[in-house]
Scaffold this motif. Structure first.
Motif, short mmCIF file in Angstrom:
data_model
loop_
_atom_site.label_atom_id
_atom_site.label_comp_id
_atom_site.label_asym_id
_atom_site.label_seq_id
_atom_site.Cartn_x
_atom_site.Cartn_y
_atom_site.Cartn_z
N GLU A 47 -2.88 15.97 -9.66
CA GLU A 47 -3.99 16.02 -10.61
C GLU A 47 -3.91 14.90 -11.64
N VAL A 48 -2.73 14.33 -11.81
CA VAL A 48 -2.54 13.25 -12.79
C VAL A 48 -2.71 11.89 -12.13
N PHE A 49 -2.10 11.72 -10.96
CA PHE A 49 -2.16 10.44 -10.24
C PHE A 49 -3.13 10.61 -9.08
N VAL A 54 -3.91 5.16 -2.95
CA VAL A 54 -2.77 4.35 -2.52
C VAL A 54 -1.49 4.86 -3.18
N LEU A 55 -1.56 5.15 -4.47
CA LEU A 55 -0.40 5.67 -5.19
C LEU A 55 0.01 7.04 -4.67
N VAL A 56 -0.95 7.88 -4.38
CA VAL A 56 -0.65 9.23 -3.86
C VAL A 56 0.17 9.12 -2.57
N ASP A 57 -0.25 8.23 -1.67
CA ASP A 57 0.48 8.04 -0.41
C ASP A 57 1.91 7.55 -0.67
N LEU A 58 2.06 6.66 -1.62
CA LEU A 58 3.39 6.13 -1.94
C LEU A 58 4.30 7.22 -2.50
N ILE A 59 3.76 8.08 -3.36
CA ILE A 59 4.57 9.15 -3.94
C ILE A 59 5.02 10.12 -2.86
N TRP A 84 3.95 -4.58 -0.93
CA TRP A 84 3.19 -3.34 -1.01
C TRP A 84 1.78 -3.63 -1.54
N MET A 85 0.81 -3.01 -0.90
CA MET A 85 -0.58 -3.19 -1.30
C MET A 85 -0.91 -2.23 -2.44
N VAL A 86 -1.71 -2.68 -3.38
CA VAL A 86 -2.12 -1.84 -4.51
C VAL A 86 -3.63 -2.00 -4.71
N SER A 87 -4.18 -1.09 -5.49
CA SER A 87 -5.60 -1.18 -5.85
C SER A 87 -5.72 -2.02 -7.12
N PRO A 88 -6.33 -3.21 -7.07
CA PRO A 88 -6.33 -4.10 -8.25
C PRO A 88 -7.05 -3.53 -9.45
N ASP A 89 -7.97 -2.59 -9.23
CA ASP A 89 -8.72 -2.02 -10.35
C ASP A 89 -8.18 -0.66 -10.77
N ALA A 90 -6.94 -0.33 -10.35
CA ALA A 90 -6.35 0.98 -10.67
C ALA A 90 -6.15 1.13 -12.17
N GLN A 91 -6.58 2.27 -12.70
CA GLN A 91 -6.44 2.60 -14.11
C GLN A 91 -5.85 4.00 -14.22
#
Length: 461
Positions: free
Chosen positions: A60-62, A66-71, A255-262
């Motif tokens: 619910e926080v993250f 892309v981050l969810v998959d990494l966690i 590692w790929m990331v979302s450039p507009d991640a906030q």
């Protein structure tokens, strides 16, 4: 009948001696002289608010996919978390062993033998006995051992939760650091291209007699400065990718990331942190269990001053009765009760009790410090987050004004306005870049503050 009387007399004696050792039986309670501890107890007993930030599930926080998959990948693969889970398994096995200590121990020890006397062999003698031994826990030795093992088991689960929370936070922090570095690198490369064009513009102006050689070399120096900073960013990006690889427990890779991640936190403005939120932290709970374990160790040290009562029984099949050997064999049963009282080990028992009391006080000090440290961490994270939000507004205005400054100075230099020099253009371009990089850095600091706040409130479920 006489055996029962012996056991009854021993139990009566033990009970009469136990009046002075009531601390050997009670469950752990937070010391009343600790105001901080009592406040903690009240918070633990209060109803938990599942909507508070620290009680939210990490999904619910993250929410960045892309981050969810990494966690998820880190939680599946990370060796630290695996070791923490194994520690839970070890503590559970030890707790099971402590519980089984209440049961009698059984041993089967068959034996046979014969002897030679004056060159003549005797008849074979044999026994097939089953021995049972049962320690009656009058003074709480086994009880405190079991309770201490239970506290250690709960503590291992809290440490497992703490490791899990740290891994989630580390992955999230590393992810948003990668986002910041990728954005900084993209911005710097785009700026380098613009400054390369600026160098060519200065060369054209020199040919037209609009500026001198100093303008050309100054703009060239600024161009090479940004190229040099790009190499630093590339090194940092590679290191951060390696950090993420270690968290994922895989070989180094990009590692790929979302450039507009906030990342933002819900509205949590308040004057103080409620104790019930600090009580949700796994490290605080672990410190409480450590204090409980120390309490039970002290209680066990008190138990060592009192006698131990054991009942033993032997039964089986034998052909040896006293000095006689009969064939076939016969069944036999033996019962015994023993009361073992410490006589000459009192000095050692006193020293163990003193050491246990000192360790219990250390555990109390550590628990109170864990609470105070938790409060300080939450306060730091909240202040950092709130100020980063405030700073964001200022940086947006700064970038907007510096963008206009670059546009105006370039236009004035292009039309040959009096009083406008190439140095003003270079300064405006440099200030804009620094402001844009500061905005990216502040976004990362804000995300890091949210992560720290979530962790410091016990999040990571």
């Amino acid at each position: 009948m006489k055996f029962n009387k012996i056991i009854l007399a021993a139990a009566t004696l033990a009970a009469s001696m136990a009046f002075t050792g009531c601390n050997m039986y009670g469950k752990f309670k937070m010391p009343e002289e600790s105001a901080l501890g009592q406040e903690y107890v009240k918070a633990v007993e209060a109803e938990t608010d599942s909507t508070t930030f620290g009680n939210l599930k990490w999904q619910e926080v993250f929410t960045d996919p892309v981050l969810v998959d990494l966690i998820y990948q880190a939680l599946d693969n990370n060796k630290d978390l695996r070791n923490a889970k194994l520690n839970v398994d070890i503590a559970h096995a030890q707790l099971l062993g402590a519980k089984l200590s209440y049961l009698p121990s059984l041993a089967l020890t068959p034996n046979a033998g014969r002897a030679m006397y004056d060159k003549t062999w005797s008849e074979w003698s044999y026994q097939i006995p089953l021995a049972a031994s049962w320690e009656i826990d009058i003074f709480g030795k086994i009880l405190n051992s079991k309770r201490g093992a239970a506290a250690a088991y709960e503590m291992s689960k809290d440490y497992h939760q703490a490791v899990r929370s740290q891994i989630i936070g580390a992955v999230a922090n590393t992810y948003y650091a990668l986002v910041a570095l990728e954005n900084s690198l993209t911005l710097s490369r785009n700026t380098a291209e613009l400054w390369k064009q600026s160098v060519q513009t200065m060369k054209d102006f020199k040919e037209a007699g609009r500026v001198n050689e100093a303008a050309v070399v100054q703009s060239s120096a600024q161009y090479y400065s940004i190229l040099a900073s790009i190499t630093d960013l590339e090194v940092q990006l590679d290191q951060m990718n390696n950090t993420m690889s270690l968290l994922m427990n895989v070989m180094p890779q990009k590692w790929m990331v979302s450039p507009d991640a906030q990342l933002t936190a819900p509205q949590i403005m308040r004057n103080a942190i409620p104790m019930r939120e600090l009580a949700a932290r796994p490290d605080v709970r672990a410190a409480e269990q450590s204090l409980a374990a120390a309490y039970y160790t002290t209680a066990a040290a008190r138990s060592a001053f009192y006698p131990g009562l054991s009942i033993t029984a032997n039964g089986g099949f034998t052909n040896s009765i006293g000095t006689l050997i009969t064939n076939p064999g016969v069944w036999f049963v033996q019962l015994a009760g023993s009361l073992t009282a410490p006589l000459f080990s009192r000095g050692a028992n006193i020293s163990r009790l003193k050491a246990a009391k000192a360790q219990q006080q250390q555990a109390m000090n550590n628990f109170e410090y864990a609470l105070m440290s938790a409060s300080a961490e939450v306060s730091d994270a909240m202040t950092t987050y709130e100020k980063s939000l405030e700073k964001t507004g200022y940086l947006i205005e700064q970038v907007d004004n510096l963008s206009k400054a670059v546009e105006y100075t370039e236009e004035l230099l292009r039309v040959g306005s009096a009083g406008t020099t190439y140095l003003e253009v270079l300064t405006a371009q440099q200030n804009l870049l620094q402001s844009q990089l500061a905005a990216i850095s502040n976004d990362r600091a804000r995300a890091s503050a949210v992560i720290s706040l979530y962790q410091s409130l016990g999040g990571g479920r």
